[in-house]
Design a protein around this motif. Structure first.
Motif, short mmCIF file in Angstrom:
data_model
loop_
_atom_site.label_atom_id
_atom_site.label_comp_id
_atom_site.label_asym_id
_atom_site.label_seq_id
_atom_site.Cartn_x
_atom_site.Cartn_y
_atom_site.Cartn_z
N VAL A 82 0.72 -1.04 -0.06
CA VAL A 82 0.05 -0.08 0.05
C VAL A 82 1.01 1.03 0.12
O VAL A 82 1.68 1.39 0.97
CB VAL A 82 -0.91 -0.04 1.28
CG1 VAL A 82 -1.69 1.34 1.34
CG2 VAL A 82 -1.89 -1.17 1.23
N SER A 83 0.90 2.04 -1.00
CA SER A 83 1.51 3.07 -1.23
C SER A 83 0.66 4.55 -0.71
O SER A 83 -0.23 4.87 -1.53
CB SER A 83 2.28 3.31 -2.53
OG SER A 83 3.29 2.45 -2.82
N LEU A 406 6.52 0.31 6.70
CA LEU A 406 6.90 -0.77 5.54
C LEU A 406 6.79 -1.91 6.09
O LEU A 406 6.34 -2.92 5.34
CB LEU A 406 8.36 -0.28 5.06
CG LEU A 406 9.09 -1.20 4.15
CD1 LEU A 406 8.44 -0.82 2.92
CD2 LEU A 406 10.30 -0.51 3.90
N ASP A 407 7.10 -2.56 7.34
CA ASP A 407 7.27 -3.86 7.90
C ASP A 407 5.79 -4.14 7.99
O ASP A 407 5.18 -5.40 7.84
CB ASP A 407 7.62 -3.96 9.33
CG ASP A 407 9.14 -3.93 9.17
OD1 ASP A 407 9.82 -4.00 8.06
OD2 ASP A 407 9.75 -3.35 10.23
N LEU A 412 5.31 5.00 3.38
CA LEU A 412 5.05 6.39 3.69
C LEU A 412 6.27 7.50 3.02
O LEU A 412 7.25 6.69 2.71
CB LEU A 412 5.17 6.74 5.18
CG LEU A 412 4.16 5.77 5.98
CD1 LEU A 412 4.30 6.11 7.59
CD2 LEU A 412 2.80 6.17 5.45
N ARG A 413 5.73 8.65 2.90
CA ARG A 413 6.81 9.53 1.94
C ARG A 413 7.61 10.29 3.17
O ARG A 413 7.13 11.16 4.10
CB ARG A 413 6.04 10.59 1.29
CG ARG A 413 6.90 11.50 0.45
CD ARG A 413 6.09 12.12 -0.78
NE ARG A 413 4.88 12.83 -0.29
CZ ARG A 413 4.35 13.86 -0.28
NH1 ARG A 413 5.38 14.64 -0.58
NH2 ARG A 413 3.05 14.18 -0.19
N ARG A 414 9.02 10.26 2.92
CA ARG A 414 9.89 11.28 3.64
C ARG A 414 9.87 12.64 3.09
O ARG A 414 10.01 12.79 1.99
CB ARG A 414 11.18 10.70 3.70
CG ARG A 414 11.42 9.31 4.22
CD ARG A 414 13.07 8.86 3.89
NE ARG A 414 13.05 7.54 4.54
CZ ARG A 414 13.80 7.14 5.53
NH1 ARG A 414 14.46 7.97 6.53
NH2 ARG A 414 13.97 5.88 5.68
N VAL A 415 9.71 13.45 3.77
CA VAL A 415 9.81 15.11 3.59
C VAL A 415 11.15 15.58 4.43
O VAL A 415 10.78 15.65 5.63
CB VAL A 415 8.54 15.72 3.84
CG1 VAL A 415 8.57 17.21 3.31
CG2 VAL A 415 7.51 15.10 3.08
N GLY A 416 12.04 15.88 3.59
CA GLY A 416 13.28 16.41 4.49
C GLY A 416 13.81 15.23 5.32
O GLY A 416 13.68 14.04 5.02
#
Length: 950
Positions: A82-83, A406-407, A412-416
């Motif tokens: 799932v993204s 992720l596990d 999820l998206r990293r921002v900075g």
């Protein structure tokens, strides 16, 4: 006689899948052509000086079952998690009725661009629905029929703003909240044209007096929803153009760009039922104020009338097509995303405005619950007003949270270095949100939180949308299925008949090759998912690239360009970057022969090159003396030449190596347009001939279907010295800017071309090329006497296409090339390419896929047309009232009064037509002039239909 096992003869299933004529039929065709064998014909046709020395070889051809097993193994290497990564890509649910009846239906995916409106009424209606939906959602007046992707739509919007703005400034402002790939593509587009791109916060950094336009993201890539009304007002005060990049699903709840005063809006309709597909294909949209409708790029579907006064659809303002405007064009767009736009429009029809709003509410309320849980844990939500995306400040534990999610199967998206952005969509289920909470350290149940809104009153939409009856039809699956079928029945696609379009290679798209594109392992991957989740895609792309390198003689391939014209643009940017790296950035002259592909001059203009046109010799070849003289005259500034081989005149020119050598002698690079690669595969390699870069039309030569005018796929191949200058991407690195939104363009359709190569093998691909050349020469020979073939090689042969000269018919009988095209409809054929590259002619390409019977049917129809023209010339048929002038004939011509000087049978059943299963055009000849004078580009109200019917 008893069967003996020794009688067994292996049957070449691979070749017979894609190669139409049987061996026995080929023998008969060779007799007509006057060649001893297929190899003898090729020796007469393809110059020995360019023939490749080694055959294509990557092992034996696979059966369908073997190829599908290989595809399954490859798909299983992808990890479909799932993204929640957002950035313009969202999980979506494709209604099965749309997946089965459109995406997987050859009646929709094998159709050609709707340049012949009479046989494209179904597609055109679906696209008009798309335009209407986009106008309603954006609150603007006119929308086009789709663009390639959101990022390139942003670049096109910038270019349009520069054209229409009264400001003389050369700077363009980009909201820092635009998606990173959009900012990068806009930078790529702006730099060669000398425009400065300023990125910042539009509320604090924008100086309207210093820019010709600005683009504002709505909602922002990190989730913020902002009211841009004051920013837009300030821009207009300085004669600058206001552009908004808007999520169409969010617009079901949010104040529209039109209500804020925006001049242009664009975005992606991917989340309207089109799978992410690791990046594409997806249909972008663009909508504009009415005053700018004649400047909008791409295709525009309009409403007109036919010869009986009935309502009919057509492409409006067609003179904007780049094939016609050439170097004067403001864009090189030659491809839309029709199939995907049709899917998005049907998603709108299927759900209606209430359903779209309900989906938007569900997504927003789920996001509110997610945020409430995170706030309960103690995290700060930086995004205070949002639709589907929030950004959370997490500090140094960012990596641990991302890994924990992720596990649990969630990206999820990293921002900075210290924030995480999370984007929800219609596929998000309670367990996904609960998994995210656990990753952040909270253990909650979804039901613990109430639904709510985090939108201020000023942001809420007050206006109605999608009010046309088409969006309020009974959406029972029975009715939806029948509506889709009714539209498909109005079109003539490759599943009904040969589409003999020169330079467009309408060949078989085998069912086995199409199957994998809807497998979830290929269709549901986010383009920015971690690389280790896309190992199958990487293997497929690498192997297909290796095969394409072997086929073309190039050293590297970039899959990023998602159309042929985009490939031209990318190839020229690569050349431009190469010159700049060698301290020769002043090289900006591009030599383009008149026999080159039509979009070449527009592509050169887009990268800041000056087009110098080279003439053609009397036999259609490039005028070598003229080419040499102009190369010498511009030697100090020569950047490139653009040639098409075989040329668009349908011949293999003997001088192609000389053209390449002249270009290199004077410091230029050779761009060889790959539009006609169907005549080269296995016989000659552009990289060996002397070319430095080519784009490859996978939607032509390598079996990706045209989809009614898109998707396309135009990867570029380059020699090793150009490899460092291929397009890069923010998500995958590289020194050069991207040309498309996703790193690999439209990768979800690459399994088609890969499986084609696997099932054909090198020998099968070579045989396909030979048969394509045979079929074209057979048509040229059969039509000999009735029509002239405009260009031939010294040996009297044509390549894989030929130009049929219909101009004598007009001179002698007043029969135009349009008349010929429309009369072919009565025989159940799509017309060949009209009036290009020579006005008043037909460029015919039968491809290798067509059987002798279908080719003969086409030839019979053409010969009948020649006979009818002769009857007009001899006075046996009236010059103005005849089957050619009145074509196409519809079912309505079978009933009622008949006062024409020829019979109904002659009208409706000419040679080549079927008595049973005949294709009937749904409208008579469409009035193009009326359509442009009375431009209407959205669904007319029902009463308008009633007025026309009366």
């Amino acid at each position: 006689m008893a069967f003996e096992f020794t009688d067994y003869q292996p049957y070449d299933f691979a070749n017979r899948r894609h190669i139409g004529p049987s061996p026995e039929e080929m023998a008969d065709m060779l007799d007509v052509v006057g060649a001893e064998s297929l190899d003898a014909l090729i020796d007469e046709t393809v110059p020995a000086s360019i023939r490749q020395k080694c055959p294509l070889d990557w092992g034996p051809a696979m059966t369908e079952r073997q190829a599908l097993d290989r595809l399954r193994e490859t798909a299983d290497m992808n990890r479909n998690l799932v993204s929640l990564l957002g950035q313009g890509y969202h999980g979506t649910i494709t209604p099965p009725v749309i997946q089965r009846n459109i995406l997987e239906n050859p009646a929709w995916y094998t159709a050609y661009t709707p340049y012949q409106p009479e046989i494209s009424q179904g597609r055109l209606e679906a696209l008009l629905n798309f335009q209407t939906m986009v106008c309603d959602l954006t609150g603007l007046d006119v929308a086009n029929a789709s663009l390639l992707d959101e990022a390139t739509a942003g670049a096109e919007a910038m270019a349009m703003a520069q054209r229409i703005s009264k400001s003389k400034k050369t700077s363009f402002f980009v909201d820092a909240q635009c998606h990173p790939q959009t900012i990068a593509v806009i930078r790529t587009r702006a730099e060669p044209l000398g425009w400065d791109v300023v990125v910042g916060d539009p509320f604090t950094d924008l100086e309207p007096a210093n820019v010709f336009g600005a683009v504002l993201q709505y909602p922002g890539t990190d989730g913020d929803v902002r009211d841009f009304t004051p920013v837009i007002k300030a821009l207009h005060g300085e004669s600058a153009i206001a552009i908004m990049a808007a999520d169409p699903l969010a617009l079901a709840l949010l104040k529209t760009p039109g209500e804020m005063g925006a001049d242009i809006a664009y975005g992606s309709t991917q989340r309207f039922g089109v799978p992410m597909g690791y990046g594409g294909p997806h249909a972008a949209y663009m909508a504009v104020k009415d005053q700018y409708k004649r400047a909008i790029p791409g295709r525009l579907v309009g409403v007109s009338v036919d010869a009986r006064g009935n309502r009919a659809y057509r492409l409006a303002l067609q003179t904007r097509e780049q094939h016609i405007r050439r170097e004067k064009a403001t864009s090189n767009i030659c491809t839309a995303q029709v199939l995907l736009a049709v899917m998005a429009s049907m998603y709108g029809v299927f759900h209606g405005p209430r359903g779209i709003r309900a989906i938007a509410q569900q997504v927003h309320q789920s996001t509110v619950r997610l945020a409430a849980g995170l706030e309960r844990i103690g995290y700060e939500i930086e995004t205070t007003t949002y639709f589907d995306t929030i950004t959370v400040k997490v500090g140094a534990i960012q990596g641990a949270i991302v890994k924990s999610a992720l596990d649990g199967g969630v990206n999820l998206r990293r921002v900075g270095q210290d924030r995480i952005a999370i984007t929800l969509d219609e596929r998000t289920r309670p367990w996904v949100i609960e998994t995210v909470w656990r990753a952040f350290g909270g253990e909650f149940s979804f039901d613990e939180f109430e639904s709510g809104y985090r939108l201020d009153d000023v942001h809420l939409r007050r206006s109605d949308y999608m009010t046309h009856p088409i969006f309020h039809m009974n959406r029972a699956e029975s009715e939806m299925t029948r509506y889709i079928r009714r539209l498909a029945d109005r079109d003539l696609a490759l599943d009904r008949a040969m589409i003999p379009l020169g330079s467009c290679t309408m060949k078989l798209n085998a069912t086995a090759e199409m199957l994998p594109i809807t497998w979830p392992e290929f269709s549901e991957l986010h383009p920015f998912a971690p690389a280790d989740q896309a190992k199958g895609y990487r293997l497929l792309i690498d192997d297909l690239s290796d095969k394409l390198c072997q086929i073309t003689g190039y050293d590297a391939i970039s899959m990023q360009p998602n159309s042929g014209a985009q490939g031209e643009y990318a190839g020229l940017l690569t050349i431009r970057a190469y010159h700049a790296a060698n301290d020769e950035g002043h090289r900006d002259v591009c030599l383009i022969p008149t026999s080159a592909h039509g979009t070449n001059p527009a592509s050169a203009q887009m990268v800041g090159m000056k087009v110098v046109v080279v003439g053609a010799a009397e036999n259609g070849d490039i005028d070598v003396a003229d080419f040499r003289a102009k190369a010498e005259a511009h030697a100090g500034n020569l950047a490139a030449c653009m040639i098409t081989y075989p040329s668009t005149h349908g011949v293999f020119e003997e001088t192609v190596r000389e053209i390449c050598e002249i270009t290199h002698q004077h410091g230029g690079q050779v761009y060889l347009d790959g539009a006609n690669l169907n005549a080269l595969v296995g016989l000659a390699r552009p990289g060996d001939i002397g070319a430095d870069v080519s784009h490859l039309n996978l939607h032509k030569t390598f079996c990706i279907p045209h989809g009614g005018g898109g998707p396309g796929m135009g990867p570029i191949g380059v020699k090793s010295h150009l490899t460092p200058f291929l397009p890069g991407h923010p998500a995958s690195g590289g020194d050069q800017g991207p040309v498309s939104a996703a790193p690999f363009g439209s990768p979800s359709i690459l399994p088609i071309s890969w499986s084609y190569c696997l099932m054909m093998g090198g020998a099968g691909l070579t045989q396909a090329t030979k048969v394509a050349i045979l079929n074209a020469n057979y048509i040229a020979k059969r039509l000999e006497g009735a029509f002239g073939v405009l260009y031939k090689s010294p040996s009297g042969r044509v390549a894989h296409e030929c130009i049929i000269d219909t101009r004598p018919l007009q001179q002698k009988a007043g029969v135009t090339v349009d008349d010929v095209a429309k009369r072919l409809i009565d025989s159940g054929f799509h017309a060949p390419t009209m009036s290009w590259p020579v006005a008043g002619t037909l460029m015919v390409e039968p491809t290798e896929s067509e059987t002798k019977a279908e080719i003969d049917r086409f030839c019979d129809a053409m010969l009948s047309i020649a006979s009818e023209a002769k009857a007009i010339e001899d006075g046996k048929l009236d010059r103005e009232n005849n089957p050619l002038k009145n074509a196409p004939h519809t079912v309505e011509d079978l009933v009622g009064e008949w006062n024409r000087p020829y019979s109904r049978e002659e009208a409706c059943f000419p040679p080549g037509s079927f008595r049973v299963g005949k294709y009937w055009s749904p409208v008579n000849r469409v009035d193009n002039v009326y359509g442009d004078r009375n431009l209407m580009c959205s669904c007319p109200p029902v009463e308008d239909y009633l007025e026309v019917a009366e």
